[in-house]
Scaffold this motif. Structure first.
Motif, short mmCIF file in Angstrom:
data_model
loop_
_atom_site.label_atom_id
_atom_site.label_comp_id
_atom_site.label_asym_id
_atom_site.label_seq_id
_atom_site.Cartn_x
_atom_site.Cartn_y
_atom_site.Cartn_z
N GLU A 40 39.29 45.99 33.19
CA GLU A 40 37.90 45.36 32.84
C GLU A 40 37.36 44.40 34.49
OE1 GLU A 40 37.93 43.29 28.84
OE2 GLU A 40 40.13 43.73 29.18
N THR A 41 38.07 44.69 35.32
CA THR A 41 37.75 43.99 36.34
C THR A 41 37.24 44.76 37.74
OG1 THR A 41 40.07 43.56 37.32
CG2 THR A 41 38.88 41.56 36.04
N GLU A 43 29.62 37.53 35.82
CA GLU A 43 30.57 37.16 34.96
C GLU A 43 31.74 36.36 35.71
OE1 GLU A 43 31.08 39.81 31.48
OE2 GLU A 43 33.36 39.43 31.92
N ILE A 72 35.62 35.78 35.34
CA ILE A 72 36.67 36.37 34.57
C ILE A 72 37.36 35.50 33.59
CG2 ILE A 72 38.67 38.17 34.71
CD1 ILE A 72 35.70 39.19 35.43
N MET A 122 38.11 38.89 27.75
CA MET A 122 38.99 40.08 27.92
C MET A 122 39.39 40.66 26.50
SD MET A 122 41.06 39.33 31.57
CE MET A 122 41.97 40.77 31.62
N THR A 167 45.29 39.11 36.19
CA THR A 167 44.54 39.57 37.14
C THR A 167 44.22 38.56 38.41
OG1 THR A 167 42.16 40.29 37.83
CG2 THR A 167 42.60 39.30 35.88
#
Lengths: 439, 312
Positions: A340-341, A397, A399, A404, A411
């Protein structure tokens, strides 16, 4: 039916790079071309009423073919506290990945057709990103006997890897590269000499010496890359090198490609963004294997991508629970949560800074993976599956684990702001994520 | 000066003034140790937990004595008798200790970074009693104190540290502390135990002890873990001792009344010969005594409020 207007299409698969309109019918791309008129659209899509067509304004945004991640750990079966196929494939969609390849180090290990089919079934139930299982090379990851490669391939595996563990016995690796030719799939090699890596927890160098952490020398990867290249040359087997992290590996891969050896390689975003100097004793989210490289290695990796020596980007998404990572650095498990990153991180750190073009990003993260592993996607050519990502380069955004989809939050970007995120993800024409949320 | 740090994790995040302040505070402590009645009310009601994940005799005893002399209560949390053997994580152990409202935790652990990890988690002060190969700041401070006591100002003095440097938290913390105090430090050992990456310290690295001895004011031998021979790091104890072992004869090469140090426990006849360990040049026992004084100073500075006069 879908009409995306005025969007910057980046599709190296058909040499398209610029503002276009894109038409989709059911699960397929119909056409990519400069600003269509409503009348044309009706004809091209074979409809009479324009209201039947979902129209999306793509002004200021990019459209990529759905990204393909050839290296993720979904942890199911066996370690569903870290991740499962549903959560991992949701995380993929949220991160812009429409297809992912799942590594075999689960419990039980993916070394039989039944497990491969179970993973495919779970992925279908989740209905998110397409999941392609990777099988082990050796039964139980023991490095001794080959798995039933043909049966497993028929069950749906697209590659073979003992990833998480290097195959120490060179003769077994040689035999694997011979036998895998039956399948047409590559062996994905996790290059790590266990004697050299020993009990190391980060790259050996001045920082490991300063922190008093046991080091993993760069040679622990490079000697195995050299070995596997020579074995691939000798056998003619198809080889893919996972998570390349040293300059010596890059040089040898470059040499091997010059010799025409059937070889491809991937690099992980974290190896392009962080170095060993970023490591502190109290943040275990930087603990990963292969460990974060030196600065010279990092430069060589980037150069390798730019000149085509390295074919792919891959996240090596490795979720771990909070408890497991909340330990002293030496005791925490290796792994970074990446689905997601990674796209945002690569965009912000490498594309925005001009080190990587958007075209190269798509080539490495979509086109090349599709071609190398023989899976669908990778391009927006008419007739292809409508796996697409609408990417907003301005979207910011912070994190957070709350937002998530992954079950884990390990992360280095946690609580940090990144810029440049996918805002819509389609798989086979179905919109699965909109405005950063799974639908 | 007003003492600010909450924890003592290593010397690299202390200023030279702070190091000097600790050494200065240890002086009256050292004097108290030579009194017939060694007890002060200063830290009455304060609680100190000794959390030792690695076996240790001198460090643990030294901390325990130091805390008790100052009037604090001490509790030993040793691995064999605790829930650590039931698989409790360091984090949960830390939270448990936190819940007991202790003032200070002294931790020794085999993982580098364990003390930093605890300091991040606990409200209580943390003293690093040795973490993995990373740091052993109280040892370095007691060594600085001992050097100062014997030969005065450390600035400009030549110090040779010899042995298994890469695996040594004592060498790391000492190198940092000695550098801050202006000493000229040389690290000596075979290439397998003194690899090039130790250059991060920015000091001289050498594989030849005899070449480095001339002019040395202080020579410090490190404990050699004999098991390392089996992992191939050096060929034999015999050869190690021949190349890097200290003896009365060898130490003459300094051409000075050099002082000889060792953090203990010693392998007599390996890194240091008995004739030298028991000679007048040896300050090994002084190091032990001063260790208590330094730890008293640290405990006092960290949880004693850092003000007022400790000595009545």
């Amino acid at each position: 039916m879908l009409w995306i207007k005025n969007v910057t299409v980046i599709d190296p698969g058909q040499g398209v790079s610029g503002v276009n309109d894109v038409l989709v019918q059911k699960d397929k791309i119909v056409e990519v071309g400069p600003s269509f008129k409503a009348k044309e659209v009706l004809v091209k899509l074979g409809v009479t009423d324009i209201n039947e067509v979902n129209q999306i304004d793509g002004d200021g945004k990019y459209l990529f073919p759905g990204l393909i991640d050839v290296h993720v750990h979904l942890r199911e079966p066996g370690q569903e506290d870290k991740e499962d196929i549903a959560s991992g494939s949701r995380a993929a969609i949220r991160g812009g990945f429409t297809s992912i390849m799942a590594m075999a180090n689960t419990f039980p290990i993916v070394d039989q057709r039944a497990v491969v089919e179970f993973i495919k079934l779970q992925a279908r139930r989740a209905g998110m990103a397409r999941v392609y299982p990777i099988s082990a090379v050796t039964k139980g990851f023991k490095g001794q006997e080959l798995v039933e490669m043909m049966d497993i391939k028929d069950g749906g595996a697209v590659g073979f890897s003992d990833d998480g563990k290097g195959i120490q016995n060179a003769e077994i690796m040689r035999l694997a590269l011979e036998y895998v030719k039956l399948t047409g799939c590559p062996i994905i090699s996790h290059c790590e000499d266990e004697a050299l890596a020993s009990k190391g927890v980060m790259r050996r160098g001045r920082t490991s010496a300063r922190l008093g952490l046991p080091g993993i020398p760069a040679s622990s990867e490079s000697v195995m890359v050299a070995r596997d290249i020579l074995l691939a040359a000798e056998t003619g087997g198809k080889l893919h090198i996972a998570h390349v992290s040293t300059k010596e590996s890059v040089e040898m891969i470059r040499w091997a490609k010059g010799k025409g050896i059937d070889l491809s390689a991937e690099v992980n975003p974290h190896h392009l963004i962080f170095t060993d100097e970023d490591i502190t004793l109290t943040d275990t989210s930087y603990k990963v294997n292969p460990p974060l490289p030196s600065r010279e290695d990092q430069e060589a990796l980037l150069e390798g991508i730019i000149d085509g020596t390295i074919d792919m980007l891959a996240t090596d998404h490795a979720p771990h629970t909070w408890e497991e990572k909340a330990r002293p650095f030496q005791e925490a498990p290796f792994g970074i949560n990446g689905l997601e990153t990674s796209l945002a991180a690569v965009w912000q750190k490498l594309v925005q800074s001009g080190k990587l073009t958007p075209e190269k990003l798509v080539e490495c993260w979509s086109l090349n993976p599709a071609q190398r592993f023989g899976i669908e996607g990778g391009t927006l050519k008419p007739g292809s599956l409508a796996d697409m990502v609408l990417f907003d380069p301005l979207y910011k955004e912070e994190i957070s684990t709350e937002a998530m989809e992954s079950k884990s939050g390990n992360t280095p970007f946690l609580k940090k702001e990144l810029q440049g995120f996918p805002v819509i993800t389609w798989v086979e024409g179905r919109m699965l994520m909109k405005n950063r949320k799974i639908i | 000066m007003k003492w600010k740090p909450k924890d003592l994790l290593d010397l690299d995040n202390l200023t030279t003034e702070e190091i000097e302040h600790i050494l200065q505070t240890a002086k009256p402590m050292r004097e108290i140790l030579s009194r017939p009645i060694k007890k002060l009310p200063t830290l009455r009601g304060k609680s100190v937990v000794l959390l030792f994940y690695e076996s240790s005799t001198r460090t643990r005893t030294s901390f325990e004595s130091a805390a008790k002399i100052l009037g604090a209560d001490t509790t030993n949390f040793t691995v064999a008798q605790s829930s650590i053997t039931k698989g409790e994580s360091l984090l949960d152990t830390a939270k448990t200790i936190q819940a007991m409202n202790v003032d200070l935790v002294v931790v020794r652990h085999s993982s580098s970074g364990a003390a930093d990890f605890l300091a991040d988690t606990l409200k209580a002060s943390v003293i690093n009693g040795g973490d993995g190969q990373h740091a052993h700041p109280t040892q370095a401070l007691l060594d600085l104190f001992t050097i100062q006591e014997r030969i005065g100002d450390i600035k400009g003095k030549k110090v040779v540290i010899v042995g298994d440097i890469i695996h040594s938290r004592v060498a790391r913390s000492n190198a940092i502390g000695l550098q801050k105090m202006g000493a000229d430090v040389t690290l000596v050992g075979p290439p397998t135990l003194l690899p090039t990456e130790m250059s991060y310290l920015g000091i001289k690295l050498s594989h030849d002890l005899d070449k480095e001895l001339p002019g040395a004011d202080v020579v410090m031998a490190l404990r050699l873990q004999l098991e390392r021979q089996q992992s191939g790091l050096f060929p034999s104890i015999r050869e190690y001792s021949k190349l890097y072992g200290l003896s009365v004869d060898r130490i003459k090469k300094t051409g000075k009344q050099t002082i000889v140090m060792h953090p203990g426990p010693m392998n007599r006849g390996v890194e240091i010969a008995s004739d030298l360990a028991d000679s007048v040049q040896s300050v090994i026992e002084k190091q032990v005594t001063n260790g208590v004084a330094i730890r008293m100073a640290l405990i006092y500075l960290l949880i004693g409020g850092g003000t007022g006069n400790v000595v009545d």
